[in-house]
Design a protein around this motif. Structure first.
Motif, short mmCIF file in Angstrom:
data_model
loop_
_atom_site.label_atom_id
_atom_site.label_comp_id
_atom_site.label_asym_id
_atom_site.label_seq_id
_atom_site.Cartn_x
_atom_site.Cartn_y
_atom_site.Cartn_z
N ILE A 2 28.51 65.76 -6.01
CA ILE A 2 27.16 65.26 -6.24
C ILE A 2 26.23 66.45 -6.42
O ILE A 2 26.23 67.38 -5.61
CB ILE A 2 26.70 64.37 -5.06
CG1 ILE A 2 27.60 63.13 -4.99
CG2 ILE A 2 25.23 63.97 -5.24
CD1 ILE A 2 27.34 62.24 -3.80
N ARG A 3 25.47 66.41 -7.49
CA ARG A 3 24.59 67.53 -7.83
C ARG A 3 23.35 67.02 -8.54
O ARG A 3 23.32 65.87 -9.00
CB ARG A 3 25.32 68.52 -8.72
CG ARG A 3 25.72 67.93 -10.07
CD ARG A 3 26.31 68.99 -11.00
NE ARG A 3 26.76 68.42 -12.25
CZ ARG A 3 25.98 68.14 -13.29
NH1 ARG A 3 24.69 68.34 -13.24
NH2 ARG A 3 26.51 67.64 -14.40
N SER A 4 22.34 67.87 -8.66
CA SER A 4 21.16 67.53 -9.46
C SER A 4 21.53 67.54 -10.93
O SER A 4 22.40 68.30 -11.36
CB SER A 4 20.05 68.57 -9.22
OG SER A 4 19.62 68.52 -7.90
N ILE A 5 20.85 66.69 -11.68
CA ILE A 5 21.12 66.70 -13.12
C ILE A 5 20.45 67.89 -13.78
O ILE A 5 19.51 68.47 -13.23
CB ILE A 5 20.67 65.39 -13.81
CG1 ILE A 5 19.16 65.20 -13.72
CG2 ILE A 5 21.41 64.20 -13.27
CD1 ILE A 5 18.64 64.16 -14.68
N ALA A 6 20.94 68.23 -14.94
CA ALA A 6 20.41 69.33 -15.73
C ALA A 6 20.05 68.80 -17.11
O ALA A 6 20.56 67.73 -17.52
CB ALA A 6 21.47 70.43 -15.85
N PRO A 7 19.20 69.50 -17.83
CA PRO A 7 18.84 69.02 -19.18
C PRO A 7 20.04 68.74 -20.07
O PRO A 7 20.01 67.79 -20.85
CB PRO A 7 17.98 70.17 -19.74
CG PRO A 7 17.37 70.81 -18.52
CD PRO A 7 18.45 70.71 -17.46
N ASP A 8 21.10 69.50 -19.93
CA ASP A 8 22.30 69.29 -20.76
C ASP A 8 23.01 67.98 -20.45
O ASP A 8 23.88 67.55 -21.20
CB ASP A 8 23.28 70.44 -20.57
CG ASP A 8 22.79 71.75 -21.17
OD1 ASP A 8 21.78 71.72 -21.92
OD2 ASP A 8 23.39 72.79 -20.87
N ASP A 9 22.66 67.33 -19.32
CA ASP A 9 23.29 66.07 -18.92
C ASP A 9 22.66 64.85 -19.59
O ASP A 9 23.18 63.74 -19.45
CB ASP A 9 23.16 65.86 -17.40
CG ASP A 9 23.95 66.86 -16.60
OD1 ASP A 9 25.04 67.26 -17.05
OD2 ASP A 9 23.47 67.23 -15.50
N THR A 10 21.55 65.01 -20.28
CA THR A 10 20.78 63.88 -20.77
C THR A 10 21.60 62.90 -21.60
O THR A 10 21.60 61.70 -21.33
CB THR A 10 19.54 64.36 -21.55
OG1 THR A 10 18.74 65.16 -20.67
CG2 THR A 10 18.71 63.20 -22.05
N ALA A 11 22.29 63.36 -22.61
CA ALA A 11 23.05 62.46 -23.48
C ALA A 11 24.14 61.74 -22.69
O ALA A 11 24.33 60.52 -22.84
CB ALA A 11 23.66 63.23 -24.65
N ALA A 12 24.85 62.45 -21.83
CA ALA A 12 25.91 61.83 -21.03
C ALA A 12 25.33 60.83 -20.04
O ALA A 12 25.92 59.77 -19.80
CB ALA A 12 26.72 62.90 -20.31
N THR A 91 28.48 53.87 -3.30
CA THR A 91 28.22 54.02 -1.88
C THR A 91 27.99 55.48 -1.53
O THR A 91 27.06 55.82 -0.79
CB THR A 91 29.40 53.45 -1.06
OG1 THR A 91 29.50 52.05 -1.34
CG2 THR A 91 29.20 53.67 0.42
N ALA A 92 28.82 56.36 -2.07
CA ALA A 92 28.72 57.79 -1.75
C ALA A 92 27.41 58.40 -2.25
O ALA A 92 26.74 59.13 -1.51
CB ALA A 92 29.91 58.54 -2.35
N ILE A 93 27.04 58.11 -3.48
CA ILE A 93 25.82 58.73 -4.01
C ILE A 93 24.57 58.14 -3.35
O ILE A 93 23.61 58.86 -3.08
CB ILE A 93 25.77 58.68 -5.56
CG1 ILE A 93 24.79 59.73 -6.09
CG2 ILE A 93 25.46 57.29 -6.07
CD1 ILE A 93 24.91 60.00 -7.58
#
Length: 158
Positions: A2-12, A91-93
């Motif tokens: 589990i991590r913070s999103i990054a700009p590169d994650d937007t499309a996914a 549940t985890a997130i």
């Protein structure tokens, strides 16, 4: 992981949301706008987006503080890719978010969902996670589509 999103994650992230939730086109556009605003104002933003990354995005959650309150937050989005549902990912997130907020001294987490029969599994999920139905607004989303608000106390002060 589990991590913070990054700009590169937007499309996914948008693809994951589309796969997991029957969004209307205008809702996908709003989601895209939210992400853009988040990254444009990341320094001053109090909201946060997290993802479970397992060689690709598996789940996503978006929470933000309720304005003009002390320690009340809203869970605006939680989605798990259909191929990974029923594996404890949601549940985890969600537990991760609750722990983060509680550690920061936040009091309440609210979540809303539709009151239709096809959303019963969603309501059951929240009840199973310790959320209590707090309110129902009849005909909120459309005629015969109620809004149901769930609440969970995060700290002893809630």
């Amino acid at each position: 992981m589990i991590r913070s999103i990054a700009p590169d994650d937007t499309a996914a992230l948008i693809a994951l949301a589309k796969a997991a939730i029957p969004f209307e086109p205008n809702e996908i556009e709003e989601l895209s706008d939210l992400l853009t605003r988040h990254f444009d104002d990341a320094v001053n933003s109090h909201d946060f987006w997290l993802t479970d990354d397992d060689n690709g995005l598996v789940s996503v959650v978006y929470v933000a503080p309720e304005r003009m309150t002390q320690g009340t937050w809203n869970l605006y989005l939680i989605a798990v890719h259909p191929d990974r549902q029923q594996q404890g990912r949601g549940t985890a997130i969600l537990a991760h978010v609750e722990q983060m907020l509680a550690k920061r001294g936040e009091r309440l987490l609210l979540v809303e969902t539709a009151g239709t029969e096809d959303f019963e599994y969603v309501r059951a999920f929240y009840r199973h996670q310790g959320y209590v139905e707090e309110a129902r607004i009849r005909d909120f989303y459309a005629d015969s589509v109620d809004k149901i608000v769930f609440r969970k106390q995060l700290s002893a002060d809630g």
